[in-house]
Design an enzyme around this catalytic site. Structure first.
Site, mmCIF file in Angstrom:
data_model
loop_
_atom_site.group_PDB
_atom_site.id
_atom_site.type_symbol
_atom_site.label_atom_id
_atom_site.label_comp_id
_atom_site.label_asym_id
_atom_site.label_seq_id
_atom_site.Cartn_x
_atom_site.Cartn_y
_atom_site.Cartn_z
ATOM 1 N N GLN A 281 0.839 -1.198 0.000
ATOM 2 C CA GLN A 281 0.000 0.000 0.000
ATOM 3 C C GLN A 281 0.876 1.251 0.000
ATOM 4 O O GLN A 281 0.371 2.363 -0.113
ATOM 5 C CB GLN A 281 -0.881 0.015 1.250
ATOM 6 C CG GLN A 281 -1.813 -1.168 1.359
ATOM 7 C CD GLN A 281 -2.466 -1.218 2.737
ATOM 8 O OE1 GLN A 281 -3.451 -0.536 2.990
ATOM 9 N NE2 GLN A 281 -1.910 -2.009 3.628
ATOM 10 N N HIS B 239 -1.384 1.758 -4.208
ATOM 11 C CA HIS B 239 -1.777 3.156 -4.003
ATOM 12 C C HIS B 239 -0.893 4.146 -4.769
ATOM 13 O O HIS B 239 -0.849 5.318 -4.432
ATOM 14 C CB HIS B 239 -1.793 3.479 -2.496
ATOM 15 C CG HIS B 239 -2.863 2.734 -1.749
ATOM 16 N ND1 HIS B 239 -2.876 2.586 -0.381
ATOM 17 C CD2 HIS B 239 -3.980 2.089 -2.198
ATOM 18 C CE1 HIS B 239 -3.941 1.873 -0.012
ATOM 19 N NE2 HIS B 239 -4.628 1.560 -1.102
HETATM 20 C C1 BJW Z 1 4.602 -1.248 12.463
HETATM 21 C C2 BJW Z 1 5.794 -0.678 12.856
HETATM 22 C C3 BJW Z 1 6.928 -1.457 12.680
HETATM 23 C C4 BJW Z 1 4.278 0.764 13.252
HETATM 24 N N1 BJW Z 1 6.836 -2.671 12.142
HETATM 25 N N2 BJW Z 1 4.516 -2.463 11.940
HETATM 26 C C5 BJW Z 1 -14.964 -1.339 2.380
HETATM 27 C C6 BJW Z 1 -15.349 -1.044 3.671
HETATM 28 C C7 BJW Z 1 -15.279 0.269 4.157
HETATM 29 C C8 BJW Z 1 -14.789 1.305 3.359
HETATM 30 C C9 BJW Z 1 -14.396 1.000 2.085
HETATM 31 C C10 BJW Z 1 -14.494 -0.291 1.616
HETATM 32 N N3 BJW Z 1 -14.031 -0.287 0.335
HETATM 33 C C11 BJW Z 1 -13.646 0.957 0.011
HETATM 34 C C12 BJW Z 1 -13.866 1.776 1.043
HETATM 35 C C13 BJW Z 1 -13.577 3.253 1.076
HETATM 36 C C14 BJW Z 1 -12.137 3.576 1.313
HETATM 37 C C15 BJW Z 1 -11.726 3.038 2.672
HETATM 38 O O1 BJW Z 1 -11.064 2.031 2.795
HETATM 39 N N4 BJW Z 1 -12.087 3.749 3.714
HETATM 40 C C16 BJW Z 1 -11.718 3.350 5.091
HETATM 41 C C17 BJW Z 1 -10.995 4.479 5.790
HETATM 42 C C18 BJW Z 1 -12.972 2.939 5.806
HETATM 43 N N5 BJW Z 1 -11.271 3.086 0.261
HETATM 44 C C19 BJW Z 1 -11.074 3.779 -0.864
HETATM 45 O O2 BJW Z 1 -11.620 4.848 -1.074
HETATM 46 C C20 BJW Z 1 -10.144 3.178 -1.894
HETATM 47 N N6 BJW Z 1 -10.723 3.229 -3.199
HETATM 48 C C21 BJW Z 1 -11.792 2.491 -3.518
HETATM 49 O O3 BJW Z 1 -12.326 1.720 -2.748
HETATM 50 O O4 BJW Z 1 -12.178 2.649 -4.844
HETATM 51 C C22 BJW Z 1 -13.388 2.006 -5.255
HETATM 52 C C23 BJW Z 1 -14.447 3.028 -5.390
HETATM 53 C C24 BJW Z 1 -14.150 4.283 -5.851
HETATM 54 C C25 BJW Z 1 -15.146 5.230 -6.002
HETATM 55 C C26 BJW Z 1 -16.440 4.903 -5.642
HETATM 56 C C27 BJW Z 1 -16.713 3.642 -5.164
HETATM 57 C C28 BJW Z 1 -15.717 2.688 -5.047
HETATM 58 C C29 BJW Z 1 -8.879 3.996 -2.020
HETATM 59 C C30 BJW Z 1 -8.029 3.974 -0.779
HETATM 60 C C31 BJW Z 1 -6.802 4.869 -0.979
HETATM 61 C C32 BJW Z 1 -5.964 5.008 0.285
HETATM 62 N N7 BJW Z 1 -4.972 6.008 0.055
HETATM 63 C C33 BJW Z 1 -3.989 6.275 1.081
HETATM 64 C C34 BJW Z 1 -3.153 7.503 0.643
HETATM 65 C C35 BJW Z 1 -2.182 7.129 -0.461
HETATM 66 C C36 BJW Z 1 -1.398 8.291 -0.900
HETATM 67 C C37 BJW Z 1 -0.499 8.830 0.187
HETATM 68 O O5 BJW Z 1 0.416 8.127 0.658
HETATM 69 O O6 BJW Z 1 -0.692 9.983 0.561
HETATM 70 O O7 BJW Z 1 -3.170 5.135 1.284
HETATM 71 S S1 BJW Z 1 -4.674 6.579 2.716
HETATM 72 C C38 BJW Z 1 -3.391 5.769 3.599
HETATM 73 O O8 BJW Z 1 -3.924 4.577 4.249
HETATM 74 C C39 BJW Z 1 -2.425 5.254 2.534
HETATM 75 C C40 BJW Z 1 -2.044 3.914 3.065
HETATM 76 O O9 BJW Z 1 -1.517 3.106 2.034
HETATM 77 C C41 BJW Z 1 -3.329 3.421 3.651
HETATM 78 C C42 BJW Z 1 -3.171 2.347 4.667
HETATM 79 O O10 BJW Z 1 -2.422 2.808 5.752
HETATM 80 P P1 BJW Z 1 -1.469 1.800 6.526
HETATM 81 O O11 BJW Z 1 -0.362 1.392 5.651
HETATM 82 O O12 BJW Z 1 -2.272 0.717 7.128
HETATM 83 O O13 BJW Z 1 -0.838 2.768 7.639
HETATM 84 P P2 BJW Z 1 -1.360 3.078 9.108
HETATM 85 O O14 BJW Z 1 -0.642 4.295 9.575
HETATM 86 O O15 BJW Z 1 -2.825 3.086 9.172
HETATM 87 O O16 BJW Z 1 -0.870 1.834 9.969
HETATM 88 C C43 BJW Z 1 0.515 1.604 10.233
HETATM 89 C C44 BJW Z 1 0.615 0.289 10.979
HETATM 90 O O17 BJW Z 1 1.989 -0.004 11.135
HETATM 91 C C45 BJW Z 1 0.009 0.323 12.394
HETATM 92 O O18 BJW Z 1 -0.832 -0.809 12.558
HETATM 93 C C46 BJW Z 1 1.216 0.224 13.316
HETATM 94 O O19 BJW Z 1 0.954 -0.515 14.511
HETATM 95 C C47 BJW Z 1 2.187 -0.520 12.441
HETATM 96 N N8 BJW Z 1 3.599 -0.300 12.754
HETATM 97 N N9 BJW Z 1 5.518 0.585 13.395
HETATM 98 C C48 BJW Z 1 5.575 -3.147 11.811
HETATM 99 N N10 BJW Z 1 8.141 -0.978 13.065
#
Ligand code: BJW
Length: 258
Positions: free
Chosen positions: A109, A127
């Protein structure tokens, strides 16, 4: 006989599962880059990271309403990435892929490019890439839809603009509400369906459809492991947990025997 503590036991089991599998999928999130010095999204403590949720900055609406704020968030992150290096976790995955071609599909991601810089190939970047830009809109003056803007002007602290129609450049990443790159998503879903083991590393598991890949793998019969120092939303899907930092644990899981 040596008795292993629960952490060592889990590590030994995960390692054994990975080394026995011919089809492994690894899904990474921001946590895999944390020890390189890249702040995660939801743990971030400083600057814009602390003031806004990702959902407030990583959207097209946010960019259209506050282009400078969002552009500067990305500019700050791009600048930081110039000073960080892949860590031992990225390297362990890349080395395993090189030693065992075709065995491990790496799905990320992350937009930071650190897996690629570590030497991983065929990374499925769900992403996008923070290193790239694209036009926000089709060119308003183009005769054909495929014609893009061409003349760019840039003011400090503002997104570059088309000098002719005012269109803005934006980072080539996937914001909330946007579709993921179709080919990468399709390949990731295929890998999730076929893998025997999926390791989910450093993600909160809060963002879909990426998080759904772990559910897919589990339903298709894979053994699912979560590597994260803290609880995540994907814990319920996992057969086993590794509660530790990625840069320390990934080399222990994917390294060769001494
Ligand atoms: C460690 C550590 C160490 C710390 N070792 N670990 C189904 C259900 C509900 C909602 C939806 C669904 N399907 C779609 C949605 C809507 C939405 C969504 O998911 N919303 C949720 C918030 C509820 N999704 C979307 O909109 C996606 N598109 C989509 O579904 O299109 C279809 C569609 C379109 C139009 C109409 C209808 C349908 C797109 C999602 C795009 C996400 N983009 C981002 C930004 C990218 C650009 C940027 O970088 O700026 O992606 S948001 C951000 O979150 C980024 C990340 O890739 C993503 C995930 O974050 P991640 O990697 O999990 O980071 P953190 O900070 O959350 O977690 C870090 C973890 O690391 C923690 O757990 C720590 O404990 C751990 N950690 N140190 C190992 N040393």
């Amino acid at each position: 006989m040596t008795t292993l503590n629960p952490d060592e036991e889990a590590l030994a089991q995960a390692r054994q599962a990975v080394h026995a599998a011919s089809r492994i999928a690894v899904l990474t999130g921001a946590g895999v880059s944390a020890e390189s010095g890249v702040p995660t999204f939801r743990d971030a403590q400083s600057g814009l990271w602390a003031s806004f949720k990702p959902e407030d900055l990583a959207t097209e609406d946010a960019f259209r309403s506050h282009p400078e704020r969002v552009w500067n968030w990305y500019a700050e992150r791009r600048s930081r990435l110039q000073h960080v290096q892949p860590n031992a976790g990225h390297v362990a995955l890349a080395d395993f892929q090189q030693r065992h071609p075709g065995r491990l599909t790496l799905i990320t991601q992350n937009v930071d490019g650190l897996h690629q810089r570590a030497g991983s190939t065929d990374v499925l970047a769900l992403h996008g890439s923070i290193a790239d830009d694209r036009w926000l809109d089709p060119c308003a003056l183009a005769r054909r839809p495929q014609d893009a803007c061409s003349v760019t002007v840039a003011q400090p602290g503002q997104p570059p603009q088309c000098a002719e129609c005012g269109n803005l450049l934006r980072p080539d990443v996937v914001w909330f509400g946007e579709m993921l790159p179709a080919e990468a998503l399709r390949a990731a879903e295929y890998a999730a369906l076929r893998c025997q083991v999926m390791l989910v590393v450093g993600t909160s598991g809060a963002v879909y459809p990426a998080a759904g890949l772990a559910h897919t793998a589990r339903q298709a019969g894979a053994q699912v492991w979560v590597l994260n120092p803290h609880p995540s939303e994907l814990d319920e899907v996992a057969h086993g947990f590794l509660r530790g930092p990625a840069a320390e644990y990934l080399p222990l899981i994917f390294g060769e025997d001494d």
